[in-house]
Design a protein around this motif. Sequence first.
Motif, mmCIF file in Angstrom:
data_model
loop_
_atom_site.group_PDB
_atom_site.id
_atom_site.type_symbol
_atom_site.label_atom_id
_atom_site.label_comp_id
_atom_site.label_asym_id
_atom_site.label_seq_id
_atom_site.Cartn_x
_atom_site.Cartn_y
_atom_site.Cartn_z
ATOM 1 N N TYR A 39 0.846 -1.194 0.000
ATOM 2 C CA TYR A 39 0.000 0.000 0.000
ATOM 3 C C TYR A 39 0.886 1.250 0.000
ATOM 4 C CZ TYR A 39 1.324 -0.269 4.908
ATOM 5 O OH TYR A 39 2.059 -0.355 6.062
ATOM 6 N N GLU A 40 0.299 2.349 -0.409
ATOM 7 C CA GLU A 40 1.022 3.617 -0.409
ATOM 8 C C GLU A 40 0.552 4.549 0.705
ATOM 9 O OE1 GLU A 40 0.892 5.466 -4.208
ATOM 10 O OE2 GLU A 40 1.922 3.814 -5.248
ATOM 11 N N SER A 41 -0.745 4.708 0.843
ATOM 12 C CA SER A 41 -1.262 5.675 1.811
ATOM 13 C C SER A 41 -1.979 4.976 2.963
ATOM 14 C CB SER A 41 -2.224 6.652 1.125
ATOM 15 O OG SER A 41 -3.377 5.968 0.666
ATOM 16 N N VAL A 42 -1.912 5.603 4.129
ATOM 17 C CA VAL A 42 -2.601 5.113 5.319
ATOM 18 C C VAL A 42 -3.497 6.235 5.826
ATOM 19 C CG1 VAL A 42 -2.352 4.057 7.600
ATOM 20 C CG2 VAL A 42 -0.522 3.818 5.899
ATOM 21 N N GLY A 43 -4.718 5.899 6.157
ATOM 22 C CA GLY A 43 -5.631 6.915 6.651
ATOM 23 C C GLY A 43 -6.628 6.336 7.627
ATOM 24 N N MET A 44 -7.656 7.101 7.912
ATOM 25 C CA MET A 44 -8.715 6.629 8.798
ATOM 26 C C MET A 44 -10.047 7.155 8.282
ATOM 27 S SD MET A 44 -8.288 9.083 12.158
ATOM 28 C CE MET A 44 -6.510 8.921 12.291
ATOM 29 N N GLU A 45 -11.089 6.429 8.608
ATOM 30 C CA GLU A 45 -12.439 6.787 8.185
ATOM 31 C C GLU A 45 -13.324 6.837 9.422
ATOM 32 O OE1 GLU A 45 -16.057 5.054 5.345
ATOM 33 O OE2 GLU A 45 -14.125 4.006 5.491
ATOM 34 N N GLU A 46 -13.955 7.968 9.655
ATOM 35 C CA GLU A 46 -14.811 8.100 10.835
ATOM 36 C C GLU A 46 -16.114 7.351 10.609
ATOM 37 O OE1 GLU A 46 -16.430 11.464 14.003
ATOM 38 O OE2 GLU A 46 -15.479 12.095 12.126
ATOM 39 N N ARG A 47 -16.457 6.542 11.601
ATOM 40 C CA ARG A 47 -17.695 5.780 11.586
ATOM 41 C C ARG A 47 -18.448 6.038 12.887
ATOM 42 N NH1 ARG A 47 -17.689 1.217 8.025
ATOM 43 N NH2 ARG A 47 -15.787 1.134 6.753
ATOM 44 N N GLU A 48 -19.628 5.504 12.979
ATOM 45 C CA GLU A 48 -20.434 5.694 14.198
ATOM 46 C C GLU A 48 -19.720 5.133 15.418
ATOM 47 O OE1 GLU A 48 -24.861 4.557 15.953
ATOM 48 O OE2 GLU A 48 -24.409 4.247 13.831
ATOM 49 N N GLU A 49 -19.012 3.995 15.234
ATOM 50 C CA GLU A 49 -18.375 3.324 16.371
ATOM 51 C C GLU A 49 -16.943 3.786 16.608
ATOM 52 O OE1 GLU A 49 -18.058 0.556 12.751
ATOM 53 O OE2 GLU A 49 -19.461 2.021 13.604
ATOM 54 N N GLY A 50 -16.411 4.644 15.761
ATOM 55 C CA GLY A 50 -15.037 5.108 15.967
ATOM 56 C C GLY A 50 -14.353 5.446 14.663
ATOM 57 N N PHE A 51 -13.037 5.209 14.629
ATOM 58 C CA PHE A 51 -12.225 5.546 13.450
ATOM 59 C C PHE A 51 -11.563 4.272 12.912
ATOM 60 C CE2 PHE A 51 -12.806 9.402 15.750
ATOM 61 C CZ PHE A 51 -12.850 10.401 14.800
ATOM 62 N N SER A 52 -11.934 3.905 11.696
ATOM 63 C CA SER A 52 -11.415 2.699 11.056
ATOM 64 C C SER A 52 -10.164 3.023 10.244
ATOM 65 C CB SER A 52 -12.470 2.072 10.146
ATOM 66 O OG SER A 52 -13.582 1.632 10.902
ATOM 67 N N ILE A 53 -9.190 2.126 10.298
ATOM 68 C CA ILE A 53 -7.937 2.305 9.584
ATOM 69 C C ILE A 53 -8.130 1.913 8.122
ATOM 70 C CG2 ILE A 53 -5.477 1.739 9.539
ATOM 71 C CD1 ILE A 53 -6.551 3.188 12.093
ATOM 72 N N THR A 54 -7.557 2.701 7.224
ATOM 73 C CA THR A 54 -7.639 2.393 5.800
ATOM 74 C C THR A 54 -6.245 2.380 5.175
ATOM 75 O OG1 THR A 54 -7.896 4.724 5.150
ATOM 76 C CG2 THR A 54 -9.912 3.472 5.596
ATOM 77 N N LEU A 55 -6.067 1.519 4.195
ATOM 78 C CA LEU A 55 -4.852 1.458 3.384
ATOM 79 C C LEU A 55 -5.262 1.675 1.934
ATOM 80 C CD1 LEU A 55 -3.152 -1.721 4.947
ATOM 81 C CD2 LEU A 55 -2.837 0.680 5.599
ATOM 82 N N ASP A 56 -4.757 2.731 1.349
ATOM 83 C CA ASP A 56 -5.156 3.111 -0.014
ATOM 84 C C ASP A 56 -6.675 3.181 -0.137
ATOM 85 O OD1 ASP A 56 -2.498 3.231 -0.762
ATOM 86 O OD2 ASP A 56 -2.464 1.180 -1.553
ATOM 87 N N GLY A 57 -7.308 3.689 0.916
ATOM 88 C CA GLY A 57 -8.753 3.876 0.904
ATOM 89 C C GLY A 57 -9.566 2.652 1.249
ATOM 90 N N LYS A 58 -8.922 1.510 1.435
ATOM 91 C CA LYS A 58 -9.643 0.270 1.756
ATOM 92 C C LYS A 58 -9.571 0.018 3.265
ATOM 93 C CE LYS A 58 -8.337 -1.895 -2.624
ATOM 94 N NZ LYS A 58 -7.398 -0.834 -3.078
ATOM 95 N N SER A 59 -10.687 -0.364 3.861
ATOM 96 C CA SER A 59 -10.739 -0.631 5.292
ATOM 97 C C SER A 59 -9.941 -1.882 5.642
ATOM 98 C CB SER A 59 -12.194 -0.821 5.744
ATOM 99 O OG SER A 59 -12.926 0.376 5.534
ATOM 100 N N VAL A 60 -9.225 -1.814 6.735
ATOM 101 C CA VAL A 60 -8.428 -2.952 7.207
ATOM 102 C C VAL A 60 -9.265 -3.776 8.170
ATOM 103 C CG1 VAL A 60 -6.354 -3.646 8.457
ATOM 104 C CG2 VAL A 60 -6.298 -1.646 6.956
ATOM 105 N N LYS A 61 -9.161 -5.088 8.035
ATOM 106 C CA LYS A 61 -9.851 -5.993 8.949
ATOM 107 C C LYS A 61 -8.857 -6.673 9.885
ATOM 108 C CE LYS A 61 -14.146 -7.169 6.639
ATOM 109 N NZ LYS A 61 -15.041 -8.292 6.231
ATOM 110 N N THR A 62 -9.334 -7.033 11.042
ATOM 111 C CA THR A 62 -8.540 -7.770 12.018
ATOM 112 C C THR A 62 -8.449 -9.238 11.585
ATOM 113 O OG1 THR A 62 -10.439 -8.452 13.344
ATOM 114 C CG2 THR A 62 -9.490 -6.282 13.822
#
Length: 268
Positions: A39-62
């Motif tokens: 991946y190139e970019s790392v970010g976060m996406e605000e959701r109702e339950e908190g802030f989800s981690i994203t890699l190149d805009g895709k949500s990361v799963k545990t």
Amino acid sequence: MRDELSQDIFGTFIPEPSHEDPVRRAQIQMKRPLPKRFYESVGMEEREEGFSITLDGKSVKTPAKNLLTLPNREAAELVVAEWAGQGEFINPATMPITKLANTAIDAVSNSLDDVFDEIVRFAGTDLLCYRADGPKELIDRQSARWDPLLAWVSTAHGARFILVEGVMHQEQPQEAIGAYARALERYRDPFQISCLNVVTTLTGSAVLTLAFAEGAFDLDEVWSLAHLDEDWTIEHWGSDAEAESRREARYSEFASAASLFAALQAAS
């Protein structure tokens, strides 16, 4: 294009711990081939339950296929920094907060009462209550540095623990255990309890953990108090490289849990 990174991808480089000793765990991890950063970019996406981690805009799963979501922005930023700090290869050994978040989401959220009770059980055999029967220098040092902690928890929370000389088990008053549990109750959520469980396990003291959580003693003071006996032994008999490496790894794990806990306390 997929909107989420699959468990297969994520699980290949965030495996479950394979050994309780962090040094041995790191050694085992080093033998596994590290995957290349994809991946190139790392970010976060605000959701109702908190802030989800994203890699190149895709949500990361545990590893258990839950979204890697942190309760507030400050906590999420710590995880983002770990992912962003990876070089050509992704090294899980340098991502302790991500691992702790995975644990909170996948495991502790499903067994919160059990983990909470585990911390409380430490109060029944707390490091600070078991005192040396000699030499006098060590006895005096324990009294000088540990007694204020027990005085604090007694005054602040009404948890009055009794001291034990030697290593024979002594049942603590149920009133003290109950008072401690009530004080810990304010931290009963998967992320905070996950952090405090790490602190308790690495220090051997539920009282020290509560003092840390409430800001009564800072990180390094808590670590020093937890290693009073060990430090006394080193002063008189010396140490060795393996023991120092093991302690350094334990401190790193301790500091990571403390960092995440502090971030969880921040206002979003």
